[in-house]
Design a protein around this motif. Sequence first.
Motif: not given
Length: 460
Positions: A1-4, A40-49, A344-349
């Motif tokens: 998934x490409x994240x901004x 990637x404050x919490x983990x690389x598996x749960x990035x926040x935008x 994408x779905x499941x992305x945290x913003x």
Amino acid sequence: MQLPNLLKTPSILQRLQWVADPIGYMEKAAQQYPDIFTTVLLSSQDPWVFVNHPQAIQEILINDRKKFAALSTKNKILQPLIGDYSVIMLDGDRHKRRRQMVMPSFHGDRMRSYGQIISKITEKVLSQLPTNQPFSARTVMQDISLQVILEAVFGLYQGERCQQLKHLMALMSDLFRSPLTSSFLFFPFLQQDLGAWSPWGKFVRDREQMDKLLYAEIAERREKPNSNGIDILSLLMSARDEEGEPMTDQELRDELMTLLFAGHETTATAMAWALYWTHHQPEVREKLLRELDTLGDNPDPMSIFRLPYLTAVCNETLRIYPVAMLTFARVVQEPVELLGYLLEPETTVVGCMYLVHQRKDLYPEPKQFKPERFLERQFSAYEFIPFGGGSRRCIGEALAQFEMKLVLAKILSGYDLALVDNQPEQPKRRGVTLAPANGVKMVITGRRARQESQLTMAST
């Protein structure tokens, strides 16, 4: 998934930076990517935008539950403080129903009754401070705001339970007074009960004592309901959802803990900042005093609340260092484009309130304290956003603004104060908020007599 605009720093280092120096962390990222970046404050598996473009934040908040959903799983950092059943921790229809039950406590005639409480407590606390002896404005404002909450929320004015609640709230809040001790919230593995002498162990025991007091108060109210009570607990206990069901004891406890923590800590910080800025910039204080003096002796609280320059001073205080830095997180529900990026779905913003308030295109010279900017133009709800927005906007916003204005007006009208030194006060992390690093050290130099307005003086 490409994240901004993904920040490259390793996750653990980002989290350490975020805890130790949140402003430095956000500003450095915004220098690279002004409108949107991924952490990637919490983990690389749960990035926040992180988003700080007003139109993008508006899209996120007005599409809540459709394209973006506020999920309680993203608020787990607050669970040790407020439990699982607070309005903050609920999702979807449960959140909507609870919010509808709680909201009436903060509107209409309730504000007028709270106004008398706020003025009386402020005068009582300030009158007990010795002249020409330094005090921490942050501590004194916390004393005022906590007593306001106890009277407005519980109807408790005095007595052993009231004093115990005050003592325990101060102890529990104090655990998160610095970035180091705030680490307990951001690194759950530190939440180890190693006995009463360990920091987290003491917090857990204080929380248990707090629960005993709250459940005892709820039990007494159940036995002797007061349908005429104007305090928030009475209103919450009489509230019913769409199916006619009241809140359970656990739900009441969690709502009370939310009101106690969110309702007094944040307001105390905002009021301390307001005292700092009005004395750090004497011309602001003098202009504000001229406006306050036009109301005469014993002004009506609602007349104070409506003063334009006082409102501008409070807004600028909340702009330059908003107590909360971020909106509640949203989770993308379907593929959506935001600022030219496909999420994408499941992305945290998350909307970044602090960075929005530092945008030079909205607030020229954003590091300068300039109340006049709020008199010169109107800002949208997504350009000035200290209380969040959308369905998760702060429920206590009206009471917080009312209290902030009345306390500031009462203190400045009745007392001459001065900063202990001219060193600029810097913000630092206090739990999940920003607070003055040194607590705003001040002294009372004497009582102040109201000055006649220029209009009156000119006519004599």
